[in-house]
Scaffold this motif. Structure first.
Motif, PDB file in Angstrom:
ATOM      1  N   PRO A 261       0.805  -1.234   0.000  1.00 17.29           N
ATOM      2  CA  PRO A 261       0.000   0.000   0.000  1.00 17.29           C
ATOM      3  C   PRO A 261       0.832   1.275   0.000  1.00 17.29           C
ATOM      4  CG  PRO A 261      -0.979  -1.622   1.464  1.00 17.29           C
ATOM      5  CD  PRO A 261       0.330  -2.200   1.009  1.00 17.29           C
ATOM      6  N   ASP A 262       1.987   1.266   0.703  1.00 19.71           N
ATOM      7  CA  ASP A 262       2.818   2.470   0.710  1.00 19.71           C
ATOM      8  C   ASP A 262       3.420   2.742  -0.669  1.00 19.71           C
ATOM      9  OD1 ASP A 262       2.217   2.722   3.355  1.00 19.71           O
ATOM     10  OD2 ASP A 262       4.218   2.224   4.100  1.00 19.71           O
ATOM     11  N   THR A 263       3.824   1.684  -1.364  1.00 21.59           N
ATOM     12  CA  THR A 263       4.339   1.855  -2.723  1.00 21.59           C
ATOM     13  C   THR A 263       3.265   2.435  -3.629  1.00 21.59           C
ATOM     14  OG1 THR A 263       5.768  -0.078  -2.393  1.00 21.59           O
ATOM     15  CG2 THR A 263       5.439   0.678  -4.654  1.00 21.59           C
ATOM     16  N   LEU A 264       2.047   1.918  -3.492  1.00 22.86           N
ATOM     17  CA  LEU A 264       0.945   2.406  -4.320  1.00 22.86           C
ATOM     18  C   LEU A 264       0.596   3.854  -3.977  1.00 22.86           C
ATOM     19  CD1 LEU A 264      -1.331  -0.763  -4.328  1.00 22.86           C
ATOM     20  CD2 LEU A 264       0.258   0.002  -6.096  1.00 22.86           C
TER      21      LEU A 264
ATOM     22  N   LEU B  47      -2.999   9.709 -16.330  1.00 18.15           N
ATOM     23  CA  LEU B  47      -4.113   8.775 -16.453  1.00 18.15           C
ATOM     24  C   LEU B  47      -3.619   7.336 -16.347  1.00 18.15           C
ATOM     25  CD1 LEU B  47      -7.054   8.052 -17.103  1.00 18.15           C
ATOM     26  CD2 LEU B  47      -6.480   8.272 -19.543  1.00 18.15           C
ATOM     27  N   GLY B  48      -2.537   7.017 -17.071  1.00 18.44           N
ATOM     28  CA  GLY B  48      -1.995   5.662 -16.984  1.00 18.44           C
ATOM     29  C   GLY B  48      -1.566   5.315 -15.567  1.00 18.44           C
ATOM     30  N   GLY B  49      -0.948   6.294 -14.870  1.00 16.39           N
ATOM     31  CA  GLY B  49      -0.523   6.045 -13.497  1.00 16.39           C
ATOM     32  C   GLY B  49      -1.689   5.780 -12.568  1.00 16.39           C
ATOM     33  N   TYR B  50      -2.740   6.602 -12.650  1.00 12.61           N
ATOM     34  CA  TYR B  50      -3.900   6.416 -11.778  1.00 12.61           C
ATOM     35  C   TYR B  50      -4.600   5.079 -12.061  1.00 12.61           C
ATOM     36  CZ  TYR B  50      -3.766  11.233  -9.987  1.00 12.61           C
ATOM     37  OH  TYR B  50      -3.418  12.407  -9.350  1.00 12.61           O
ATOM     38  N   ARG B  51      -4.700   4.712 -13.335  1.00 14.62           N
ATOM     39  CA  ARG B  51      -5.359   3.443 -13.670  1.00 14.62           C
ATOM     40  C   ARG B  51      -4.570   2.261 -13.114  1.00 14.62           C
ATOM     41  NH1 ARG B  51      -7.579   4.436 -19.882  1.00 14.62           N
ATOM     42  NH2 ARG B  51      -9.717   4.983 -19.265  1.00 14.62           N
ATOM     43  N   ASP B  52      -3.245   2.323 -13.228  1.00 17.70           N
ATOM     44  CA  ASP B  52      -2.425   1.239 -12.674  1.00 17.70           C
ATOM     45  C   ASP B  52      -2.599   1.134 -11.166  1.00 17.70           C
ATOM     46  OD1 ASP B  52      -1.511   0.679 -15.198  1.00 17.70           O
ATOM     47  OD2 ASP B  52       0.422   1.705 -14.947  1.00 17.70           O
ATOM     48  N   VAL B  53      -2.616   2.288 -10.491  1.00 19.76           N
ATOM     49  CA  VAL B  53      -2.780   2.290  -9.038  1.00 19.76           C
ATOM     50  C   VAL B  53      -4.159   1.764  -8.663  1.00 19.76           C
ATOM     51  CG1 VAL B  53      -2.951   3.768  -6.993  1.00 19.76           C
ATOM     52  CG2 VAL B  53      -1.088   4.113  -8.623  1.00 19.76           C
ATOM     53  N   ALA B  54      -5.193   2.189  -9.384  1.00 14.94           N
ATOM     54  CA  ALA B  54      -6.548   1.729  -9.078  1.00 14.94           C
ATOM     55  C   ALA B  54      -6.658   0.215  -9.221  1.00 14.94           C
ATOM     56  CB  ALA B  54      -7.553   2.431  -9.982  1.00 14.94           C
ATOM     57  N   GLU B  55      -6.086  -0.346 -10.290  1.00 20.05           N
ATOM     58  CA  GLU B  55      -6.145  -1.795 -10.493  1.00 20.05           C
ATOM     59  C   GLU B  55      -5.379  -2.528  -9.397  1.00 20.05           C
ATOM     60  OE1 GLU B  55      -4.666  -2.416 -14.401  1.00 20.05           O
ATOM     61  OE2 GLU B  55      -6.342  -1.371 -15.383  1.00 20.05           O
ATOM     62  N   ALA B  56      -4.191  -2.027  -9.045  1.00 22.91           N
ATOM     63  CA  ALA B  56      -3.401  -2.680  -8.002  1.00 22.91           C
ATOM     64  C   ALA B  56      -4.101  -2.591  -6.646  1.00 22.91           C
ATOM     65  CB  ALA B  56      -2.008  -2.054  -7.944  1.00 22.91           C
ATOM     66  N   ARG B  57      -4.680  -1.443  -6.345  1.00 22.90           N
ATOM     67  CA  ARG B  57      -5.388  -1.304  -5.065  1.00 22.90           C
ATOM     68  C   ARG B  57      -6.624  -2.201  -5.014  1.00 22.90           C
ATOM     69  NH1 ARG B  57      -5.000   5.295  -3.853  1.00 22.90           N
ATOM     70  NH2 ARG B  57      -3.011   5.185  -2.705  1.00 22.90           N
ATOM     71  N   ALA B  58      -7.307  -2.348  -6.140  1.00 19.79           N
ATOM     72  CA  ALA B  58      -8.470  -3.235  -6.150  1.00 19.79           C
ATOM     73  C   ALA B  58      -8.060  -4.658  -5.798  1.00 19.79           C
ATOM     74  CB  ALA B  58      -9.140  -3.189  -7.525  1.00 19.79           C
TER      75      ALA B  58
ATOM     76  N   VAL C 210      -5.260  -5.527  -4.003  1.00 16.12           N
ATOM     77  CA  VAL C 210      -4.645  -5.601  -2.674  1.00 16.12           C
ATOM     78  C   VAL C 210      -5.623  -5.204  -1.574  1.00 16.12           C
ATOM     79  CG1 VAL C 210      -2.806  -4.678  -1.210  1.00 16.12           C
ATOM     80  CG2 VAL C 210      -2.350  -5.190  -3.622  1.00 16.12           C
ATOM     81  N   LEU C 211      -6.368  -4.107  -1.794  1.00 13.73           N
ATOM     82  CA  LEU C 211      -7.232  -3.550  -0.762  1.00 13.73           C
ATOM     83  C   LEU C 211      -8.703  -3.881  -0.977  1.00 13.73           C
ATOM     84  CD1 LEU C 211      -5.605   0.015  -0.639  1.00 13.73           C
ATOM     85  CD2 LEU C 211      -5.119  -1.916   0.884  1.00 13.73           C
TER      86      LEU C 211
ATOM     87  N   HIS D 158     -13.776  -1.710  -3.375  1.00 10.63           N
ATOM     88  CA  HIS D 158     -14.554  -0.639  -2.752  1.00 10.63           C
ATOM     89  C   HIS D 158     -13.811   0.069  -1.621  1.00 10.63           C
ATOM     90  CE1 HIS D 158     -18.193  -3.051  -4.346  1.00 10.63           C
ATOM     91  NE2 HIS D 158     -17.897  -2.066  -5.177  1.00 10.63           N
ATOM     92  N   HIS D 159     -12.511  -0.202  -1.512  1.00  7.75           N
ATOM     93  CA  HIS D 159     -11.712   0.498  -0.500  1.00  7.75           C
ATOM     94  C   HIS D 159     -11.632   1.981  -0.882  1.00  7.75           C
ATOM     95  CE1 HIS D 159      -8.214   1.770   1.882  1.00  7.75           C
ATOM     96  NE2 HIS D 159      -8.442   0.709   2.644  1.00  7.75           N
ATOM     97  N   PRO D 160     -11.699   2.906   0.101  1.00 12.06           N
ATOM     98  CA  PRO D 160     -11.638   4.346  -0.223  1.00 12.06           C
ATOM     99  C   PRO D 160     -10.425   4.731  -1.064  1.00 12.06           C
ATOM    100  CG  PRO D 160     -12.298   4.042   2.059  1.00 12.06           C
ATOM    101  CD  PRO D 160     -11.943   2.689   1.548  1.00 12.06           C
ATOM    102  N   ASP D 161      -9.266   4.089  -0.832  1.00  9.28           N
ATOM    103  CA  ASP D 161      -8.084   4.442  -1.615  1.00  9.28           C
ATOM    104  C   ASP D 161      -8.232   4.006  -3.074  1.00  9.28           C
ATOM    105  OD1 ASP D 161      -7.034   5.477   0.675  1.00  9.28           O
ATOM    106  OD2 ASP D 161      -5.563   3.894   1.000  1.00  9.28           O
ATOM    107  N   THR D 162      -8.871   2.857  -3.296  1.00  7.05           N
ATOM    108  CA  THR D 162      -9.120   2.409  -4.668  1.00  7.05           C
ATOM    109  C   THR D 162     -10.047   3.385  -5.382  1.00  7.05           C
ATOM    110  OG1 THR D 162      -8.949   0.111  -3.901  1.00  7.05           O
ATOM    111  CG2 THR D 162      -9.950   0.471  -6.054  1.00  7.05           C
ATOM    112  N   LEU D 163     -11.124   3.773  -4.683  1.00  5.87           N
ATOM    113  CA  LEU D 163     -12.079   4.696  -5.282  1.00  5.87           C
ATOM    114  C   LEU D 163     -11.449   6.064  -5.543  1.00  5.87           C
ATOM    115  CD1 LEU D 163     -15.181   3.757  -3.093  1.00  5.87           C
ATOM    116  CD2 LEU D 163     -14.626   2.949  -5.389  1.00  5.87           C
ATOM    117  N   ALA D 164     -10.528   6.486  -4.674  1.00  8.36           N
ATOM    118  CA  ALA D 164      -9.855   7.779  -4.873  1.00  8.36           C
ATOM    119  C   ALA D 164      -9.034   7.767  -6.165  1.00  8.36           C
ATOM    120  CB  ALA D 164      -8.961   8.095  -3.682  1.00  8.36           C
ATOM    121  N   ALA D 165      -8.346   6.666  -6.440  1.00 12.38           N
ATOM    122  CA  ALA D 165      -7.555   6.587  -7.673  1.00 12.38           C
ATOM    123  C   ALA D 165      -8.469   6.604  -8.895  1.00 12.38           C
ATOM    124  CB  ALA D 165      -6.695   5.319  -7.657  1.00 12.38           C
TER     125      ALA D 165
END
Length: 779
Positions: A570-573, A593-604, A606-607, A610-617
């Protein structure tokens, strides 16, 4: 600067008449109008001068020009012109013939001024402050040297170099960062010292200090050590002025001590209230007459009501504390600390005052100098004593008690992990108090509990209180554990974080840089704590308007965290999210855009999806799509995000409403303005109910309604909405805030579209004058 210098081809410098911390003041001749003026020039700074300091001083100077030029009152120095010539910033002012109050005291042989002069000066300053405060301006550096008394008796306030306009916190915090004085210690209010919210009542406190000095010959806390002066303002009830000068009229003590109240709510409500108190006191004195034995000077009749507001009911009589009252301090673990920047602060320039130490309290107890400094005969008579304000701890606390407290501390940590921060804070506060009693206030366990109190305050949005807590914890840990101990650095790092949350980004930057250097020195560049500090530094660089550095630093942290913690940690993301944010600030929206999409997919993964951090990305990816002109894709993303937010957090959660706002914006981008206006109305009504009518998000939604109405050609409907947006921003942010001025320009544009060009031109001119831009000529 040579005396033959011609500024802007117009102002001929004649002779140097003053030199201060920011610049030089010259008597000059305005060749265009044939009159003499005063020209203040920012002193040239050498090539070795710190660039941040230089930038702040130039910004302060510009701020003084903009603020002072907007003021038109007999009690404020008139500014004629402002600009830059060959790299030299200059300010052209009326040439004042007279002396400042500091010079008047010096001229008077370090003796106080006559009572009639003190009262007249008090009335005139009060009237000037009433006017400046009505304009949304807080001076923040009121002192004798900044108040001029002219030869005709007129009193004028000068030097608005660190004045604050309305609620423009972010801007002024950059002008008052660590290492750049926020005021003069002898005249600073307790809230100014503690880094709290500063408003017009802080000026009233400084005025109380000024009046105390010109009435008695010395400021209320007349010490040579800055730390002791600041602690005096914060904790010690000042000696009534009449004890230093018995012939003062009877109303002086309650009047001045009321201004010197420790909390703003205990002072007069505003300068108008103060003026009414002065008038009521004078009227009462005149009615009673003066005792022949008192030796008091008769007071002059009241002067003209220069800017006196409408009458209010007379103030209630104030009761003063007895002379032997202890300092107004809570003591113990709950006591508010002085901020770290005060440690190296010098007293600066006070007006004058008789030499010699501050007298001991009448009861011989531990007064200001004994409670906070060493005995006067020691070699370091002004060095702070860390434990003097606390009672001694018992020698051997019960092991059972310590075990119980440790268990309760761990229970508080568990509550925090569950997100129950209010309950966690209550537990940690109680444990901190008991540990302070059992172990002492500087014991590592006590400081550990107080650190957790600060965490809970920060998590519940009480950032100013968290700042005070982390400041004192950091100071305590530095005393006990040393400046480079990991726990000390952790407290300082949290201190930097909350400073950033308060908009004090320059101070936060300095803390992060210092902590990072210590972390790298003690634990190495790849330690997780070092990487976390560098992440915070990158985030803060973006807020300082340095996106290139923010991007480079965030990329470095992301690579380090991936290497140490793993790609999916999570800290890396979190840092990869920050890299994308920095790319957006640089206008590189496709990469962002590419960065946010990668983070959103990874957070989905890992987290969870529907985690708030995933939704934020995902939300930020929608912003990028809109910026790239891909409104249809953004609209589809926001529709799905609104549904997911509503399921995870509720339909009225602020983040759900933020996603709905994004949906409405993209409806507009697709020219579906009827739907966009309907969505904006619903979001605005919901935000008003959840956040309040004056919340920035509510005002943004209200503006979106007006934008849609304009696109639909319904300008007569849009005008009152734009006008309300501008009025709301003026009330909340102040008349000269950039967002307020943008609102006025929106209103003027709307008037233009309605064919009301004269009204529009006048509004444009008013906005330009407040912004400091050249004012366009009338049509």
């Amino acid at each position: 600067m040579a005396d033959t210098r011609l500024i802007q081809g117009r102002y001929q410098l004649l002779d140097l008449i003053g030199r201060g911390g920011m610049g030089e003041v010259w008597r000059a001749r305005d060749e265009s109008l044939g009159r003499q003026v005063a020209v203040k020039c920012l002193k040239p700074l050498g090539p070795r001068q710190d660039h941040s300091f230089t930038r702040i001083m130039r910004e302060r100077f510009r701020r003084e020009g903009r603020v002072a030029a907007a003021l038109q009152h007999r009690g404020v120095t008139v500014v004629h012109d402002f600009g830059e010539d060959d790299g030299v910033l200059y300010l052209v002012m009326e040439l004042l013939e007279g002396r400042n109050l500091s010079q008047l005291l010096e001229d008077n042989g370090r003796r106080p001024l006559p009572v009639r002069d003190v009262v007249d000066i008090a009335e005139q300053i009060t009237d000037a402050l009433a006017y400046t405060h009505e304009q949304g301006i807080v001076h923040r550096d009121l002192k004798p040297a900044n108040i001029m008394r002219l030869t005709d008796g007129t009193v004028k306030i000068c030097d608005f170099g660190i004045a604050r306009l309305g609620h423009d916190i972010g801007f002024t915090s950059r002008l008052t960062g660590t290492g750049v004085a926020m005021g003069t210690p002898h005249y600073m209010s307790p809230e100014q010292i503690g880094g709290g919210q500063v408003d017009h009542r802080s000026d009233l406190y400084s005025l109380g200090c000024v009046l105390y000095e010109i009435a008695t010959g010395a400021p209320p806390f007349d010490l040579e050590d800055a730390w002791s002066v600041l602690v005096g303002h914060r904790d010690t009830i000042p000696e009534p002025p009449s004890r230093r000068r018995p012939e003062l009229p009877g109303f002086f003590d309650p009047l001045i001590l009321g201004l010197l109240a420790k909390t703003p709510d205990e002072r007069p409500a505003d300068a108008g209230d103060l003026r009414r108190r002065i008038d009521a006191a004078r009227a009462g004195t005149a009615a009673r007459g003066h005792s022949a034995e008192s030796g008091a000077e008769p007071l002059p009749p009241p002067g003209p009501p220069h800017a006196r507001p409408a009458a209010f009911p007379p103030p209630a009589s104030s009761s003063l504390p007895p002379p032997s009252s202890p300092p107004a301090s809570s003591g113990g673990a709950a006591e508010a600390p002085l901020p770290a920047w005060t440690r190296g602060m010098t007293t600066g320039h006070k007006a004058v005052g008789p030499p010699g130490p501050w007298p001991a309290p009448p009861d011989g107890g531990a007064g200001l100098t004994r409670a906070w400094t060493r005995p006067s005969g020691s070699a370091a008579s002004h060095a702070p004593v860390s434990t003097a304000a606390f009672p001694p701890a018992p020698a051997a606390p019960s092991p059972d008690l310590l075990a119980v407290l440790a268990g309760r501390h761990n229970a508080g940590l568990s509550l925090g992990r569950l997100g129950r921060w209010e309950e966690a804070g209550e537990v940690h506060r109680a444990v901190a108090a008991e540990r302070a009693h059992a172990l002492g206030p500087d014991h590592p366990d006590t400081l550990g509990s107080r650190y957790e109190v600060g965490i809970s305050l920060a998590r519940t949005g009480r950032t100013a209180r968290a700042l005070r807590e982390f400041t004192q914890v950091a100071q305590g840990r530095e005393r006990v554990l040393g400046p480079d101990h990991p726990d000390t650095l952790a407290a300082r790092q949290e201190l930097g974080y909350v400073l950033g949350e308060l908009g004090r980004h320059f101070e936060a930057h300095q803390i992060f840089v210092a902590v990072l250097a210590a972390r790298e020195r003690t634990t190495g560049p790849d330690h997780p704590d070092t990487l976390r500090c560098r992440h915070n530094l990158a985030y803060n660089l973006g807020l300082l308007g340095r996106p290139e550095e923010a991007y480079a630093t965030a990329r470095q942290v992301a690579e380090g965290r991936a290497r140490v913690l793993g790609e999916a940690h999570p800290d890396t993301l979190a840092t990869r999210y920050e890299v994308a944010h920095a790319l957006g600030r640089l206008g590189r929206w496709a990469e962002a855009l590419g960065g946010y999409r990668d983070v959103a997919e990874a957070r989905a993964r890992v987290l969870g999806p529907h985690h708030p951090d995933t939704l934020a990305a995902r939300y930020e990816a929608g912003i990028c799509l809109g910026r790239l002109g891909r409104g249809a894709e953004a609209l589809e993303l926001y529709r799905a995000l609104v549904d997911d937010r509503a399921r995870a957090q509720g339909a009225l959660h602020p983040e759900t409403l933020r996603a709905r706002h994004g949906l409405g914006v993209n409806l507009g981008r697709l020219m579906r303005w009827e739907e966009a206006v309907a969505e904006a109305r619903e979001v605005c009504a919901a935000r008003e109910g959840v956040l309040g009518p004056d919340h920035p998000d509510t005002i943004v939604s209200r503006r979106e309604i007006a934008v849609g109405l304009g696109w639909l050609g319904r300008w007569s409907d849009a005008l009152p909405v734009y006008r309300r947006v501008a009025e709301d921003r003026e009330r909340v942010l102040g008349p000269a805030h950039p967002e307020t001025l943008a609102g006025r320009n929106d209103e003027a544009h709307c008037l233009e579209r309605l064919g009301r060009r004269a009204e529009a031109a006048e509004l444009y001119r008013r906005a330009a004058a407040l912004s400091g831009r050249p004012v366009p000529p009338p049509d």
